[in-house]
Design a protein around this motif. Sequence first.
Motif, mmCIF file in Angstrom:
data_model
loop_
_atom_site.group_PDB
_atom_site.id
_atom_site.type_symbol
_atom_site.label_atom_id
_atom_site.label_comp_id
_atom_site.label_asym_id
_atom_site.label_seq_id
_atom_site.Cartn_x
_atom_site.Cartn_y
_atom_site.Cartn_z
ATOM 1 N N HIS A 151 -89.238 -75.733 -72.027
ATOM 2 C CA HIS A 151 -90.045 -75.591 -73.242
ATOM 3 C C HIS A 151 -91.118 -76.666 -73.347
ATOM 4 O O HIS A 151 -91.676 -76.883 -74.422
ATOM 5 N N ARG A 190 -91.310 -72.077 -69.261
ATOM 6 C CA ARG A 190 -90.443 -70.967 -68.836
ATOM 7 C C ARG A 190 -91.176 -69.627 -68.752
ATOM 8 O O ARG A 190 -90.716 -68.706 -68.080
ATOM 9 N N CYS A 201 -94.970 -72.168 -73.240
ATOM 10 C CA CYS A 201 -93.873 -72.951 -72.634
ATOM 11 C C CYS A 201 -93.761 -72.711 -71.127
ATOM 12 O O CYS A 201 -94.064 -71.618 -70.638
ATOM 13 N N CYS A 241 -88.681 -70.162 -78.613
ATOM 14 C CA CYS A 241 -88.340 -71.443 -79.239
ATOM 15 C C CYS A 241 -89.233 -71.751 -80.440
ATOM 16 O O CYS A 241 -88.978 -72.701 -81.179
ATOM 17 N N CYS A 281 -93.363 -68.563 -77.756
ATOM 18 C CA CYS A 281 -92.087 -68.557 -77.028
ATOM 19 C C CYS A 281 -90.956 -68.306 -78.029
ATOM 20 O O CYS A 281 -91.123 -68.516 -79.236
HETATM 21 ZN ZN LIG Z 1 -90.344 -72.494 -75.648
#
Ligand SMILES: [Zn+2]
Length: 332
Positions: A168, A187, A185, A180, A178
Amino acid sequence: MSDAAEQYILGIDIGASRTAFGLVSWDGKIFYPEIIQSKVEGALLIDRLLSVSEKILGRAEAERKEVLGIGIGSPGIVNSQEGIVIAAGNLPELFGARLKDIFEQKFQLPVSVENDVNADAVGEMVFGVAKGQRHFVVFSLGTDLGGGIVIDGRLYRGADFIAAEFGHLTLDLGGKRCVCGGYGCAREYISGAGLAERGREELPGESLALKMVGGDREKLTSKEIFQAWQKGDPDATRLVDEFGKRFGALVSNVMKVLDPELVILAGGVCRAVPEMVNLVVRWTRHYYFPIPKLPEFCLSRFTKEDSVLGPVAVFMVERRSDQSACSPKKNK
Ligand SMILES: [Zn+2]
């Protein structure tokens, strides 16, 4: 009490796709290994975790194996002090799950719960490639990207258990939202799911990776992209070059913060691609300080079955420090 070598710990490694179980002896041998799918339509994961655990503990009891406790690794942010999963983007069912309480009440055994990649890092220190290492980081690349940090021989969790969320870190200022809550991010680019998504969006219809899945973009995974790259396919090469650059930049950023002596590349995607170390080293060198010595880079030797060694190692380390705290005379 019997000899330590005859004592066992049940390890559970919850993954975004698959969850591994195994009863582990103090010297790291795995008995009764089992792997289940983490997501099953209409069935709750926690119920299935409890029922497989019950089966394995029943076998241990029948064979008179002394079980000391249970070590659980979970994706997401984990309050390891209280054994609660605070957030888990890939497995929303685990949000707020009080895994320590649930398992302790059900089995009347002590339970430790840790973030899965933090647990991997401890597992590498106790049973894996990081024996004797004091400062190292783990990048675990599977469906998602996770991280683990060991500083001076101890797992570093941060003030609120959020440390080492390498997946992240922001890599793209104009990137997508994302799970999150952040944007762009790492990922989204550096993970099995992220690379597959890039392939779906960017590969032309006639490219080799898409041919491998009969042209069905929905079926494309990172596996086909890496296989096409290994065969020299130019479209896959473009994607993997971009992946390598971003991965190298990320590793280089982490190295500039932590100055590790060892970088471990772990997880299913790294396991499937032996060239990963060279790819990452090449691009890390590109983005890192122009000094001759890089830390050592190596692949984790743990398979999915071995992933239970991480949470078991966390349990063992906690137990050792409990014992030393209870009996100060043992310390010099
Ligand atoms: Zn993230």
